[in-house]
Write an enzyme that holds these catalytic residues in place. Structure first.
Site, mmCIF file in Angstrom:
data_model
loop_
_atom_site.group_PDB
_atom_site.id
_atom_site.type_symbol
_atom_site.label_atom_id
_atom_site.label_comp_id
_atom_site.label_asym_id
_atom_site.label_seq_id
_atom_site.Cartn_x
_atom_site.Cartn_y
_atom_site.Cartn_z
ATOM 1 N N LYS A 131 19.323 -13.134 14.952
ATOM 2 C CA LYS A 131 19.204 -13.424 13.526
ATOM 3 C C LYS A 131 18.974 -12.128 12.771
ATOM 4 C CE LYS A 131 19.279 -17.063 10.819
ATOM 5 N NZ LYS A 131 19.996 -18.330 11.036
ATOM 6 N N GLY A 143 23.124 -28.661 2.495
ATOM 7 C CA GLY A 143 22.706 -29.886 1.809
ATOM 8 C C GLY A 143 23.846 -30.642 1.152
#
Ligand code: NAD
Length: 440
Positions: free
Chosen positions: A130, A247
């Protein structure tokens, strides 16, 4: 300047971040401690050897970089960036790059560990990585962001590569930045190298279905979870926190499966309409006005009100540590599908388990992105490209299998699905370690 860091420079970050007081709450609870606690839980169930446990609790490499950028006003500003490579027993490191004022080393390390587990759960041959830069991309021009992105690509180029570490987008990074990083890496290596990064635009080797991947994967998980709970998706009430990439597509696909979105939020606020919101129209409104707040027919509510709205399916799709014990006590839903990484604190997890709420953990629920990243990388390596349906169907197989393997292990050990997924993931990483052994 490039530094390999191991010490925790959390307090330094905290000083920077406290200037952005609204981000302070997000770093109060250390995501790295959450990640370690989750590993501890799995280690107990698996009776993990303490040495192996310690190895898995320590990222293989963490790079801290200084990123000097000439800003539009002619002055130089130095940003801090990170790349954490957690584990590569199962394959090269894989994981996104986040641009956010609240980025911390602890967060990046936690996210890199979660990537190791996520890749193992859906059985793609990657380890975890990451990256992130402490910056406020909303206050930067396109030119400033591009210069920062290219300099970051340059300073991390020594540790990334198609067989080493393959970054991807995350919060506030897009295909645009991925193409710029791919360009820097390719120019530095004297040849086009699309497989160095995923989440690219189609014109430079991106995969079909990549933009919808995470949201579509969340929807597949919700569908599988609903089957187990015998919950009818038709008319099921859905609440979405965070109306960005993950989302919005989760909302769209759950709607296609019959769900009714009743409340959504973004960084500017939350809205509700118990009769239902058309997620596509809400997105159009957000694109035009900069926020979901103000959408006609909706009422503005607070973040806490949004999270405890009575519903069937709650999809946290924003940032970490949103579901705290206080929130968990008041949550009234049947399924929580964690589109975001680390949205639930461990204390809140215990409360939700007691309340028999099915929590589909982040490392499973949002694995659609990494599944399609894997398929993008495979297509790049073979220079042959597949249709949308081919990609989506292959991804569905990985996710449904990951869901069922997790669910079955959770049932077997009488634990929640987060612990079930961790037992599955750590077990798979362990299997690779045992096959490879430790050298020298
Ligand atoms: P994004 O930048 O597209 O969207 C983030 C959304 O969250 C934005 O709408 C923003 O306004 C909103 N937001 C920010 N702070 C908020 C707050 N305090 N309250 C409510 N909303 C807030 O990012 P994304 O790619 O959709 O990522 C969202 C989450 O999903 C992150 O945790 C990310 O790590 C995770 N995730 C994303 C992907 C992916 O492929 N996009 C893959 C795996 C995991």
């Amino acid at each position: 300047m490039v530094l390999i860091t191991s010490p925790h420079n959390f307090s330094t970050n905290l000083n920077r971040i406290s200037r952005h007081s609204r981000w302070y709450n997000l770093v109060k609870i250390d995501p790295w401690q959450n990640a370690l606690k989750q590993l501890d839980d799995a280690a107990k169930i698996l009776k993990l050897d303490p040495g192996v446990h310690e190895m898995l609790a320590t990222p293989k490499k963490v790079l801290t970089v200084a990123i000097p950028v000439k800003m539009d006003n002619g002055k130089i500003k130095v940003f801090t960036g990170y790349r954490s490579q957690h584990n590569d027993f199962r394959g090269p490191h894989k994981g996104g790059i986040r641009y956010h004022p609240g980025v911390t080393l602890e967060e990046v390390k936690a996210l890199s560990m979660w990537m190791t587990w996520k890749c193992a759960i859906v059985d793609v041959p990657f380890g975890g990585g990451k990256g992130g830069i402490i910056c406020d991309p909303k206050r930067m021009s396109a030119g400033e962001k591009e210069r920062m992105t290219r300099r970051y690509a340059y300073v991390i180029s020594e540790i990334i590569g198609p067989g080493k570490d393959i970054p991807a987008p995350d919060v506030y990074t897009t295909g645009k930045e991925m193409a710029q990083i791919m360009d820097v890496y390719s120019v530095m290596h004297g040849q086009g190298e699309p497989a160095v990064i995923t989440g690219k635009p189609l014109s430079v080797g991106g995969s079909l279905a990549r933009n919808v991947a995470t949201g579509l994967g969340v929807a597949y998980c919700v569908r599988e979870g609903a089957k187990k709970l015998k919950l009818k998706l038709k008319g099921a009430r859905v609440v979405i926190q965070g109306f960005g990439n993950a989302g919005t597509f989760a909302a769209e696909y759950i709607e296609k499966m019959g769900g009714k979105v009743i409340a959504v939020s973004d960084s500017k606020g939350s809205i509700i309409n118990p009769k239902g919101l058309d997620s596509k129209k809400v997105l159009d409104y957000k694109n035009k006005h900069g926020s979901v707040v103000g959408y006609p027919g909706s009422k503005k509510i607070t973040t806490a009100q949004l999270l405890i709205t009575p519903c069937d399916i709650l999809v946290p799709a924003a940032l970490e540590n949103q579901i705290t014990p206080e929130i968990a006590k008041n949550i009234k839903c049947k399924i929580i599908a964690e589109a975001a990484n680390g949205p639930t604190t461990p204390e809140a997890d215990a409360i939700l388990f007691k309340k028999k709420i099915m929590v589909i953990p982040d490392i499973l629920a949002n694995s659609g992105g990494v599944c399609i990243s894997y398929l993008e990388w495979v297509q790049n390596l073979q220079r042959y490209y597949w249709t949308f349906d081919e990609v989506a169907k292959t991804m569905e197989k990985h996710i449904v299998r990951g869901f069922n393997d997790t669910y079955n292990l959770a049932q077997k050990h009488k634990v929640d699905m987060r612990k079930g997924s961790m037992v599955l993931a750590v077990g798979r990483v362990l299997e690779s370690f045992e096959a490879r052994g430790l050298w020298p």
